[in-house]
Design a protein around this motif. Structure first.
Motif, PDB file in Angstrom:
ATOM      1  N   GLN A  91       1.052  -1.115  -0.088  1.00 34.61           N
ATOM      2  CA  GLN A  91       0.137   0.003  -0.114  1.00 34.61           C
ATOM      3  C   GLN A  91       0.790   1.324  -0.214  1.00 34.61           C
ATOM      4  OE1 GLN A  91      -2.738  -1.257   3.470  1.00 34.61           O
ATOM      5  NE2 GLN A  91      -4.222  -0.242   2.302  1.00 34.61           N
ATOM      6  N   GLN A 111      -3.867   1.073  -6.079  1.00 32.95           N
ATOM      7  CA  GLN A 111      -4.221   0.629  -4.623  1.00 32.95           C
ATOM      8  C   GLN A 111      -5.523  -0.048  -4.770  1.00 32.95           C
ATOM      9  OE1 GLN A 111      -2.142   0.492  -2.107  1.00 32.95           O
ATOM     10  NE2 GLN A 111      -0.648   1.462  -3.442  1.00 32.95           N
ATOM     11  N   LYS A 112      -6.352   0.129  -5.850  1.00 33.69           N
ATOM     12  CA  LYS A 112      -7.361  -0.363  -5.955  1.00 33.69           C
ATOM     13  C   LYS A 112      -7.388  -1.826  -6.829  1.00 33.69           C
ATOM     14  CE  LYS A 112     -10.023   4.062  -6.403  1.00 33.69           C
ATOM     15  NZ  LYS A 112     -10.862   4.851  -7.322  1.00 33.69           N
ATOM     16  N   ILE A 156      -5.032  -4.750  -5.947  1.00 33.62           N
ATOM     17  CA  ILE A 156      -3.873  -5.415  -5.394  1.00 33.62           C
ATOM     18  C   ILE A 156      -4.563  -6.979  -5.208  1.00 33.62           C
ATOM     19  CG2 ILE A 156      -2.586  -5.833  -3.181  1.00 33.62           C
ATOM     20  CD1 ILE A 156      -2.425  -2.972  -2.800  1.00 33.62           C
TER      21      ILE A 156
END
Length: 260
Positions: free
Chosen positions: A98, A105-106, A108
């Motif tokens: 992160q 980050q949307k 992973i």
């Protein structure tokens, strides 16, 4: 693609990390975190994780492979390993991911093989931003299935002597006791993202029926279109044939495109 190797401090250990990013300058990249199985490492059997990582990088995915403590090039001894500790380590890896600016980050994604699949399933629901989990030949019952691999004598000896030597890996009494406390199928019922599951239909180590078990657990609280999965014909537990591994990687990519 660019590959970077480094160590990440987690608790009192140093976890060995391999991070691969695509050549593309278009960022951010989706990230796939590879989680290895019982007594495994970030390379994978017959370099499966490396081959998969390079393929995904060619398709625009960044990848992060790591060794749990006591495994591969990470610090620590396997005699101190428990599934609970490995869950903590994967969570720390996710939290580290992160912090990476080049990562979307949307998106992973967790990918786990064998026991690593169970670990991914146990962790995914704790991170609402994780919307995709990939299971390769995943363990569904850590205690029973690992005992079938080590043999029941292993647990009995560990309980009597405090430890058991399994092919050069020390398994502690606590290792066996801890396995009983984890139910990845139950945790998968809590996951609200998308599940991709693949399994060799000739797997002699972990039953290919686990694919259906995960599917049923996941669909208890999710819509059918959120699941993608298939068996790899004739394949064994680690896909030890170039045709099997290529089909595994290609099908995984196909399902990722479908769920994106």
């Amino acid at each position: 693609m660019q590959n970077t190797c480094f160590e990440l401090p987690v608790n009192d250990q140093q976890l060995s990390i391999s991070f691969t990013s695509p050549k593309s300058t278009v960022q951010p990249f989706p990230l796939i975190i590879f989680t290895h199985g019982f007594a495994g490492n970030k390379i994978g059997e017959h370099r499966l994780f490396i081959k998969a990582s390079r393929f995904f990088a060619s398709q625009g995915f960044a990848t992060l492979r790591f060794d749990f403590s006591g495994c591969g090039e990470s610090s620590g001894d396997y005699g101190e390993v428990t599934l609970s500790k490995q869950l903590i380590e994967l969570k720390e890896i996710i939290q580290y991911a992160q912090t990476l600016e080049e990562i979307d980050q949307k998106r992973i994604i967790l990918l786990g093989h064998s026991l690593g699949g169970a670990i991914s399933a146990l962790v995914a629901a704790d991170f609402p931003f994780i919307q995709e989990v990939i299971l390769w030949s995943a363990v569904s019952d850590p205690y029973e299935e690992l005992l079938s691999i080590t043999g029941k004598d292993a647990q009995e000896i560990a309980y009597l002597n405090g430890e058991y030597d399994f092919n050069g890996f020390i398994l502690s009494k606590q290792f066996f006791q801890d396995l009983k406390h984890h139910n990845p199928l139950k945790k998968m019922e809590e996951f609200k993202g998308k599940l991709i599951a693949l399994h060799g239909d000739r797997d002699q180590d972990i039953s290919s029926l686990n694919l259906e078990k995960y599917k049923l657990a996941f669909l208890a609280n999710n819509e059918p279109e959120r699941f993608c999965g298939s068996w790899i014909p004739f394949a064994d537990h680690t896909f030890t044939n170039t045709n099997w591994e290529q089909l595994l990687i290609q099908k995984t990519h196909e399902y990722l495109l479908k769920t994106s």
